[in-house]
Design a protein around this motif. Structure first.
Motif, mmCIF file in Angstrom:
data_model
loop_
_atom_site.group_PDB
_atom_site.id
_atom_site.type_symbol
_atom_site.label_atom_id
_atom_site.label_comp_id
_atom_site.label_asym_id
_atom_site.label_seq_id
_atom_site.Cartn_x
_atom_site.Cartn_y
_atom_site.Cartn_z
ATOM 1 N N LEU A 195 24.383 34.553 -31.601
ATOM 2 C CA LEU A 195 25.070 35.533 -30.751
ATOM 3 C C LEU A 195 26.585 35.332 -30.793
ATOM 4 O O LEU A 195 27.337 36.288 -30.595
ATOM 5 N N VAL A 196 27.027 34.113 -31.028
ATOM 6 C CA VAL A 196 28.464 33.842 -31.037
ATOM 7 C C VAL A 196 29.160 34.770 -32.051
ATOM 8 O O VAL A 196 28.665 34.959 -33.160
ATOM 9 N N GLY A 197 30.248 35.380 -31.600
ATOM 10 C CA GLY A 197 31.011 36.261 -32.495
ATOM 11 C C GLY A 197 30.457 37.673 -32.616
ATOM 12 O O GLY A 197 31.098 38.546 -33.196
ATOM 13 N N ARG A 198 29.260 37.918 -32.073
ATOM 14 C CA ARG A 198 28.667 39.269 -32.165
ATOM 15 C C ARG A 198 29.268 40.187 -31.098
ATOM 16 O O ARG A 198 29.799 39.724 -30.089
ATOM 17 N N THR A 199 29.134 41.486 -31.300
ATOM 18 C CA THR A 199 29.685 42.452 -30.347
ATOM 19 C C THR A 199 28.582 42.993 -29.455
ATOM 20 O O THR A 199 27.543 43.463 -29.941
ATOM 21 N N VAL A 200 28.817 42.888 -28.157
ATOM 22 C CA VAL A 200 27.834 43.326 -27.164
ATOM 23 C C VAL A 200 28.431 44.501 -26.397
ATOM 24 O O VAL A 200 29.517 44.380 -25.809
ATOM 25 N N ALA A 201 27.739 45.639 -26.388
ATOM 26 C CA ALA A 201 28.217 46.811 -25.649
ATOM 27 C C ALA A 201 27.532 46.860 -24.299
ATOM 28 O O ALA A 201 26.297 46.771 -24.209
ATOM 29 N N VAL A 202 28.331 46.992 -23.250
ATOM 30 C CA VAL A 202 27.811 47.057 -21.890
ATOM 31 C C VAL A 202 28.021 48.490 -21.395
ATOM 32 O O VAL A 202 29.164 48.933 -21.236
ATOM 33 N N ILE A 203 26.932 49.214 -21.195
ATOM 34 C CA ILE A 203 27.051 50.616 -20.756
ATOM 35 C C ILE A 203 26.943 50.621 -19.229
ATOM 36 O O ILE A 203 25.852 50.466 -18.677
ATOM 37 N N GLY A 204 28.072 50.742 -18.561
ATOM 38 C CA GLY A 204 28.113 50.651 -17.095
ATOM 39 C C GLY A 204 28.605 49.273 -16.704
ATOM 40 O O GLY A 204 27.837 48.299 -16.706
ATOM 41 N N THR A 205 29.905 49.175 -16.406
ATOM 42 C CA THR A 205 30.498 47.863 -16.116
ATOM 43 C C THR A 205 30.693 47.692 -14.605
ATOM 44 O O THR A 205 31.770 47.322 -14.144
ATOM 45 N N GLY A 206 29.650 47.978 -13.834
ATOM 46 C CA GLY A 206 29.677 47.777 -12.380
ATOM 47 C C GLY A 206 29.292 46.346 -12.055
ATOM 48 O O GLY A 206 29.566 45.421 -12.827
ATOM 49 N N ARG A 207 28.627 46.171 -10.899
ATOM 50 C CA ARG A 207 28.300 44.805 -10.452
ATOM 51 C C ARG A 207 27.450 44.058 -11.469
ATOM 52 O O ARG A 207 27.777 42.942 -11.886
ATOM 53 N N ILE A 208 26.343 44.662 -11.898
ATOM 54 C CA ILE A 208 25.413 43.972 -12.802
ATOM 55 C C ILE A 208 26.023 43.865 -14.205
ATOM 56 O O ILE A 208 26.003 42.794 -14.824
ATOM 57 N N GLY A 209 26.586 44.980 -14.685
ATOM 58 C CA GLY A 209 27.147 45.011 -16.041
ATOM 59 C C GLY A 209 28.246 43.972 -16.213
ATOM 60 O O GLY A 209 28.340 43.322 -17.261
ATOM 61 N N THR A 210 29.062 43.787 -15.181
ATOM 62 C CA THR A 210 30.167 42.828 -15.293
ATOM 63 C C THR A 210 29.642 41.386 -15.333
ATOM 64 O O THR A 210 30.152 40.556 -16.094
ATOM 65 N N ILE A 211 28.613 41.102 -14.540
ATOM 66 C CA ILE A 211 28.045 39.738 -14.585
ATOM 67 C C ILE A 211 27.397 39.502 -15.952
ATOM 68 O O ILE A 211 27.566 38.449 -16.570
ATOM 69 N N PHE A 212 26.690 40.510 -16.446
ATOM 70 C CA PHE A 212 26.082 40.407 -17.788
ATOM 71 C C PHE A 212 27.183 40.141 -18.825
ATOM 72 O O PHE A 212 27.052 39.255 -19.679
ATOM 73 N N ALA A 213 28.288 40.891 -18.712
ATOM 74 C CA ALA A 213 29.403 40.740 -19.669
ATOM 75 C C ALA A 213 29.977 39.322 -19.604
ATOM 76 O O ALA A 213 30.281 38.711 -20.632
ATOM 77 N N ARG A 214 30.092 38.794 -18.375
ATOM 78 C CA ARG A 214 30.653 37.440 -18.211
ATOM 79 C C ARG A 214 29.759 36.408 -18.909
ATOM 80 O O ARG A 214 30.248 35.503 -19.592
ATOM 81 N N ILE A 215 28.457 36.573 -18.751
ATOM 82 C CA ILE A 215 27.532 35.608 -19.388
ATOM 83 C C ILE A 215 27.636 35.725 -20.909
ATOM 84 O O ILE A 215 27.703 34.721 -21.624
ATOM 85 N N MET A 216 27.698 36.966 -21.402
ATOM 86 C CA MET A 216 27.759 37.145 -22.862
ATOM 87 C C MET A 216 29.084 36.624 -23.423
ATOM 88 O O MET A 216 29.129 36.061 -24.517
ATOM 89 N N ALA A 217 30.172 36.795 -22.649
ATOM 90 C CA ALA A 217 31.466 36.238 -23.077
ATOM 91 C C ALA A 217 31.341 34.716 -23.172
ATOM 92 O O ALA A 217 31.900 34.085 -24.075
ATOM 93 N N GLY A 218 30.576 34.135 -22.251
ATOM 94 C CA GLY A 218 30.334 32.683 -22.272
ATOM 95 C C GLY A 218 29.589 32.231 -23.526
ATOM 96 O O GLY A 218 29.734 31.099 -23.973
ATOM 97 N N PHE A 219 28.803 33.124 -24.100
ATOM 98 C CA PHE A 219 28.101 32.820 -25.356
ATOM 99 C C PHE A 219 29.050 32.929 -26.562
ATOM 100 O O PHE A 219 28.655 32.663 -27.683
ATOM 101 N N GLY A 220 30.275 33.421 -26.301
ATOM 102 C CA GLY A 220 31.220 33.608 -27.398
ATOM 103 C C GLY A 220 31.110 34.979 -28.045
ATOM 104 O O GLY A 220 31.569 35.169 -29.185
ATOM 105 N N CYS A 221 30.532 35.929 -27.326
ATOM 106 C CA CYS A 221 30.412 37.297 -27.865
ATOM 107 C C CYS A 221 31.690 38.083 -27.589
ATOM 108 O O CYS A 221 32.399 37.801 -26.627
ATOM 109 N N LYS A 222 31.953 39.108 -28.413
ATOM 110 C CA LYS A 222 32.991 40.102 -28.095
ATOM 111 C C LYS A 222 32.308 41.135 -27.223
ATOM 112 O O LYS A 222 31.225 41.626 -27.583
ATOM 113 N N VAL A 223 32.939 41.440 -26.095
ATOM 114 C CA VAL A 223 32.282 42.372 -25.173
ATOM 115 C C VAL A 223 33.060 43.681 -25.129
ATOM 116 O O VAL A 223 34.273 43.682 -24.878
ATOM 117 N N ILE A 224 32.350 44.788 -25.380
ATOM 118 C CA ILE A 224 32.981 46.103 -25.239
ATOM 119 C C ILE A 224 32.255 46.850 -24.126
ATOM 120 O O ILE A 224 31.080 46.579 -23.846
#
Ligand code: NAD
Length: 335
Positions: A142-171
């Motif tokens: 997963l490191v370095g991969r791009t993860v798209a988050v559709i809806g960056t509200g409460r849940i989407g933002t926490i999901f994005a934070r975890i994926m950023a922790g994996f070293g993913c690029k988050v869009i």
């Protein structure tokens, strides 16, 4: 206050009883779904608590009003199962649970992604059969991969934070920008941005605008082999189009906790029944599809908030205080 509690599963009853020690309500459980035929069970109960599959329609509300019920407390966020106009007409107030642990859903979405990518569901089944081969189980880092988050509200933002922790690029894709999402390093893109994504995770609500937001057109643009995760609402994804994309290999896999026709299936044991829904049967036949039955919210913390909020609303009502989580009929201000 005497409360008629419908559709509470054993795990809810135990926790409700525990949390009720601080409220002292008289909780009476009914196994039946609340519907016109069973509404008379609630006669004499000033408060009734329901869940997503209870049909709190005009007939039910009329019976409840005849039985002197004054409050309906639904143990969920959505209220499409309650006729608010009829409740207003019959003088019954309605409360819900406005929000609860967003971590529960975000963490589950990450769990689905890891299982889908690394084929953990398949490995689990294999080793139980004594098969320890790795063929067909290869995933990707997963490191370095791009993860798209559709809806960056409460849940989407926490999901994005975890994926950023994996070293993913988050869009992200949203109608409103979240400063928190951008602080994490999230970058907003337009609908075309989906073409960059190795993983797409759905976190927006189901509205007329988002219905089938993932359709054949969107799926025609995704990277070959992209993974789709949906813990939000089934209606966001055109399931037939997703099946076509899985068959062609365009989608590398899909994990869903929600399904457009879930009301006829989820929260029931149908293991001895012939399931007439061919679409769900096709989905579960794919090796690269994981289906769970709307359980992303299901943690002790989330359930405690759901049940605690419900009991607190009933206490507010009993004390004649304003109801923090009241839902008003359309066109009516909250009381
Ligand atoms: P939220 O309101 O905090 O966030 C939703 C985000 O979606 C917002 O930022 C909003 O601007 C955005 N949005 C709205 N319309 C959009 C559109 N047309 N395109 C793109 N983005 C759009 O909600 P939340 O608490 O993060 O919950 C998100 C969803 O998760 C809920 O709507 C619900 O469907 C789902 N959910 C699922 C479970 C489960 O157990 N599977 C539990 C709770 C919530």
């Amino acid at each position: 206050m005497r409360v008629a509690v419908f559709s509470a599963k054993n795990y809810e009853r135990a926790l409700l009883n525990e949390l009720n020690a601080g409220h002292g309500h008289d909780l009476v459980y009914f196994d039946a779904l609340l519907e016109p035929e069973t509404a008379s069970l609630a006669a004499g109960f000033p408060a009734v608590s329901v869940f997503v599959n209870d049909a709190v329609n005009r007939d039910v509300l009329r019976s409840l009003a005849q039985g002197e019920t004054k409050l309906v407390a639904t143990r969920c966020t959505g209220f499409n199962h309650i006729d608010l106009e009829a409740a207003d007409e019959f003088g019954i107030r309605v409360v819900r649970v406005a929000n609860y642990s967003p971590n529960s859903v975000a963490e589950f979405a990450v769990g689905l992604l890891l299982a889908l990518n690394r084929k953990i569901h398949r490995a689990y089944n294999r080793t139980r059969e004594g098969n320890f081969k790795l063929d067909g189980l290869m995933g990707f880092d997963l490191v370095g991969r791009t993860v798209a988050v559709i809806g960056t509200g409460r849940i989407g933002t926490i999901f994005a934070r975890i994926m950023a922790g994996f070293g993913c690029k988050v869009i992200g894709f949203d109608v409103h920008r979240s400063a928190e999402f951008e602080e994490i390093g999230g970058r907003y893109v337009d609908a075309k941005g989906v073409e960059e994504a190795d993983v797409i995770s759905m976190h927006c609500p189901l509205t007329p605008e988002t219905y089938h937001i993932v359709d054949a057109r969107t799926l025609g643009r995704v990277k070959t082999g992209a993974l789709l995760i949906n813990t939000s609402r089934g209606g966001l994804v055109d399931t037939d189009a997703a099946i076509d994309a899985l068959k062609s290999g365009r989608l590398g896999g899909m994990a869903i906790d929600v399904y457009e026709q879930e009301a006829d299936l989820f929260y029931r044991d149908l293991s001895s029944a012939v399931i007439p829904d061919d679409v769900i049967q096709r989905l579960v036949s794919f090796p690269n599809v994981i289906v769970t039955g709307h359980q992303a919210f299901f943690t002790r913390e989330a359930l405690e908030t759901i049940l605690g909020t419900t009991l607190a609303s009933i206490s507010e009502f009993e004390a004649g205080r304003p109801l923090a989580f009241e839902i008003a009929a359309p066109g009516r201000a909250r009381g």
